[in-house]
Design an enzyme around this catalytic site. Structure first.
Site, short mmCIF file in Angstrom:
data_model
loop_
_atom_site.label_atom_id
_atom_site.label_comp_id
_atom_site.label_asym_id
_atom_site.label_seq_id
_atom_site.Cartn_x
_atom_site.Cartn_y
_atom_site.Cartn_z
N ASN A 41 0.95 -1.43 0.33
CA ASN A 41 -0.31 -0.15 -0.16
C ASN A 41 0.61 1.10 -0.15
O ASN A 41 1.97 0.83 0.55
CB ASN A 41 -0.75 0.03 1.05
CG ASN A 41 -0.41 -0.87 2.44
OD1 ASN A 41 0.47 -1.17 2.13
ND2 ASN A 41 -1.38 0.47 3.81
N GLU A 43 0.15 5.06 0.54
CA GLU A 43 -0.87 6.11 1.30
C GLU A 43 -0.25 7.63 0.26
O GLU A 43 0.91 7.48 0.40
CB GLU A 43 -0.80 5.71 2.56
CG GLU A 43 -0.99 4.84 3.07
CD GLU A 43 -1.52 5.04 4.58
OE1 GLU A 43 -1.35 5.55 5.48
OE2 GLU A 43 -2.14 3.62 5.23
N CYS A 52 -4.12 0.98 -2.37
CA CYS A 52 -3.82 -0.50 -1.74
C CYS A 52 -2.75 -1.40 -2.53
O CYS A 52 -2.75 -1.72 -3.35
CB CYS A 52 -5.77 -1.80 -1.68
SG CYS A 52 -7.00 -1.12 -0.64
N GLU A 54 -3.00 -4.45 -3.12
CA GLU A 54 -2.95 -5.21 -3.80
C GLU A 54 -3.62 -5.54 -5.61
O GLU A 54 -3.08 -5.41 -6.54
CB GLU A 54 -5.15 -5.68 -3.72
CG GLU A 54 -5.25 -6.89 -2.24
CD GLU A 54 -5.06 -6.19 -1.59
OE1 GLU A 54 -4.72 -4.48 -1.49
OE2 GLU A 54 -6.76 -6.63 -0.70
N CYS A 85 -10.10 -5.23 0.20
CA CYS A 85 -10.86 -3.94 0.38
C CYS A 85 -11.74 -3.99 -0.74
O CYS A 85 -11.82 -5.01 -1.32
CB CYS A 85 -10.67 -2.88 0.95
SG CYS A 85 -9.94 -1.85 -0.95
N CYS A 88 -10.90 -3.18 -4.70
CA CYS A 88 -9.59 -4.30 -4.25
C CYS A 88 -10.49 -5.55 -5.25
O CYS A 88 -9.81 -6.14 -6.11
CB CYS A 88 -8.82 -4.35 -3.11
SG CYS A 88 -7.61 -3.60 -3.16
N1 THU Z 1 -5.47 -1.14 2.38
C1 THU Z 1 -4.90 -2.22 1.97
O1 THU Z 1 -3.61 -2.19 0.76
N2 THU Z 1 -5.12 -3.27 1.13
C2 THU Z 1 -6.66 -3.44 2.00
O2 THU Z 1 -7.32 -4.32 1.23
C3 THU Z 1 -7.49 -2.95 2.70
C4 THU Z 1 -6.48 -1.87 2.94
C5 THU Z 1 -4.53 -0.26 3.71
C6 THU Z 1 -5.60 0.95 2.59
C7 THU Z 1 -4.74 2.06 3.88
O3 THU Z 1 -3.10 2.45 3.70
C8 THU Z 1 -4.48 0.91 4.92
O4 THU Z 1 -3.84 -0.16 4.32
C9 THU Z 1 -5.48 1.55 5.68
O5 THU Z 1 -6.80 0.85 5.02
#
Ligand code: THU
Length: 127
Positions: A41, A43, A52, A54, A85, A88
């Site tokens: 991920n 941000e 994310c 994925e 999520c 994704c």
């Molecule tokens: N996140 C992911 O990378 N993948 C997911 O499927 C769930 C959420 C990340 C996004 C964000 O940077 C952090 O987790 C908190 O939501």
């Protein structure tokens, strides 16, 4: 069955850029011909810009010309189940409706089909 995929997901998780949530995620995507693309991920201070793990892995694979996949491993904190999520699930569904989603469930592999995670999905065939 997917030991290497989970290991690669944990490896790339180290690269996660998550200064706002402090929640690091790693993903490893297996192509039909057994190549692995990893992603973490990333941000953004403007939170909506966050990507994310994925989708990072998927976009890397697509941009290198790979469109057929068998599985994706997704990991967060060691041994704690981290399901993908909704966004994704939808983006993976675009290319890989029937792949195995591999999660670390208390240090055991949990394998779920994407179409179980996203039933009655809207996808390319619905347009
Ligand atoms: N996140 C992911 O990378 N993948 C997911 O499927 C769930 C959420 C990340 C996004 C964000 O940077 C952090 O987790 C908190 O939501």
């Amino acid at each position: 069955m997917y030991k290497e995929l989970i290991e690669k997901a944990y490896e790339v998780r180290e690269s996660a850029y998550a200064p706002y949530s402090n929640f690091k995620v790693g993903a490893a995507l297996l192509t039909k011909d057994d190549k692995i693309f990893t992603g973490c991920n990333v941000e953004c201070a403007s939170f909506g810009g966050t990507n994310c793990a994925e989708r990072t892995a998927l976009f890397k694979a697509i941009s290198e010309g790979y469109r057929e996949f068998k599985a994706i491993a997704v990991v967060g904190k060691k041994g704690v189940l981290t399901p993908p999520c909704g966004i994704c699930r939808q983006v993976l569904n675009e290319f890989a409706n029937d792949i195995d989603v591999v999660l670390d469930d208390n240090n055991k592999e949990k394998i779920i089909k994407l179409n179980e995670l996203l039933p009655y999905s809207f996808g390319p065939n619905d347009l």
